[in-house]
Write a protein that holds these residues in place. Structure first.
Motif, PDB file in Angstrom:
ATOM      1  N   PRO A  20      -8.152  -9.170 -11.456  1.00 63.69           N
ATOM      2  CA  PRO A  20      -8.319  -7.739 -11.735  1.00 63.69           C
ATOM      3  C   PRO A  20      -9.343  -7.458 -12.831  1.00 63.69           C
ATOM      4  CG  PRO A  20      -5.993  -8.285 -11.558  1.00 63.69           C
ATOM      5  CD  PRO A  20      -6.756  -9.587 -11.552  1.00 63.69           C
ATOM      6  N   VAL A  47      -2.831  -7.782  -5.443  1.00 62.34           N
ATOM      7  CA  VAL A  47      -2.652  -6.488  -6.102  1.00 62.34           C
ATOM      8  C   VAL A  47      -3.713  -5.477  -5.698  1.00 62.34           C
ATOM      9  CG1 VAL A  47      -1.469  -7.465  -8.098  1.00 62.34           C
ATOM     10  CG2 VAL A  47      -3.954  -7.167  -8.167  1.00 62.34           C
ATOM     11  N   GLY A  48      -4.808  -5.970  -5.072  1.00 66.16           N
ATOM     12  CA  GLY A  48      -5.862  -5.042  -4.686  1.00 66.16           C
ATOM     13  C   GLY A  48      -6.871  -5.681  -3.758  1.00 66.16           C
ATOM     14  N   VAL A  72     -10.087  -3.756 -11.822  1.00 65.43           N
ATOM     15  CA  VAL A  72      -8.820  -3.061 -12.010  1.00 65.43           C
ATOM     16  C   VAL A  72      -9.021  -1.541 -12.075  1.00 65.43           C
ATOM     17  CG1 VAL A  72      -8.770  -3.198 -14.536  1.00 65.43           C
ATOM     18  CG2 VAL A  72      -6.617  -3.150 -13.240  1.00 65.43           C
ATOM     19  N   ASP A  73     -10.202  -1.099 -12.467  1.00 58.32           N
ATOM     20  CA  ASP A  73     -10.491   0.329 -12.604  1.00 58.32           C
ATOM     21  C   ASP A  73     -11.019   0.972 -11.319  1.00 58.32           C
ATOM     22  OD1 ASP A  73      -9.756   0.365 -15.340  1.00 58.32           O
ATOM     23  OD2 ASP A  73     -11.729  -0.454 -15.873  1.00 58.32           O
ATOM     24  N   THR A  76      -8.977  -0.807  -4.694  1.00 59.41           N
ATOM     25  CA  THR A  76      -7.861  -0.164  -3.998  1.00 59.41           C
ATOM     26  C   THR A  76      -6.624  -0.970  -4.355  1.00 59.41           C
ATOM     27  OG1 THR A  76      -9.224   0.619  -2.177  1.00 59.41           O
ATOM     28  CG2 THR A  76      -6.872   0.359  -1.734  1.00 59.41           C
ATOM     29  N   ARG A  77      -5.703  -0.300  -5.026  1.00 57.27           N
ATOM     30  CA  ARG A  77      -4.470  -0.972  -5.460  1.00 57.27           C
ATOM     31  C   ARG A  77      -3.464  -1.018  -4.319  1.00 57.27           C
ATOM     32  NH1 ARG A  77      -3.771  -0.989 -11.134  1.00 57.27           N
ATOM     33  NH2 ARG A  77      -5.538  -0.028 -12.192  1.00 57.27           N
ATOM     34  N   ALA A  78      -2.628  -2.026  -4.324  1.00 57.21           N
ATOM     35  CA  ALA A  78      -1.578  -2.198  -3.318  1.00 57.21           C
ATOM     36  C   ALA A  78      -2.119  -1.906  -1.918  1.00 57.21           C
ATOM     37  CB  ALA A  78      -0.381  -1.309  -3.648  1.00 57.21           C
TER      38      ALA A  78
END
Length: 139
Positions: A20, A47-48, A72-73, A76-78
């Motif tokens: 991330p 996680v992404g 992380v910013d 696409t999460r999840a």
């Protein structure tokens, strides 16, 4: 092809894995050196996902610095994922429903591959090329 299991259609080696806290520039270098259009963020937890499209739309277009922006910013999460035992047709339906072009393939909670909507074109394209070559021979 649509009834083929994702396990047989997915790209798996080498799966592009980043953390991330990797930068967009690091992910972009991996993508540029491969045939993939996406990286999986954290293989163990998936996680992404971060795609070429996200690099353009979420980083370059708004003017963010790819060398300083962490995934992380902007990832696409999840992300929507798929089991390797599902059919490729089901994968395409998921992609269409969720407006995505890449699905991480997850088995026992771990990313083991990635499947892309572009994969749907490959067999038909291959048949087209073979037919075009066959017709060229008979000219």
């Amino acid at each position: 092809m649509f009834s083929e299991r994702v396990r047989h259609m997915m790209a798996r080696d080498p799966l592009l894995i980043v953390t991330p806290h990797s930068t967009v520039a690091q992910a972009a270098r991996l993508l540029a050196a491969s045939e993939f259009g996406a990286v999986v963020v954290d293989q163990e937890a998936c996680v992404g996902i971060f795609t070429e499209h996200e690099a353009v739309a979420r980083v370059l277009a708004p003017g963010w610095d790819p060398g300083a922006t962490e995934l992380v910013d902007v990832m696409t999460r999840a992300p929507v994922t798929i089991s390797p035992d599902r059919t490729f047709g089901y994968a395409l339906r998921l992609m269409q429903e969720h407006h995505v072009r890449h699905l991480p393939v997850v088995e026992n909670g771990r990313a083991v591959g990635i499947v892309c909507s572009r994969d749907a074109m490959d067999p038909e394209l291959e048949e087209f090329i073979c037919e075009a070559q066959r017709r060229e021979v008979f000219r």
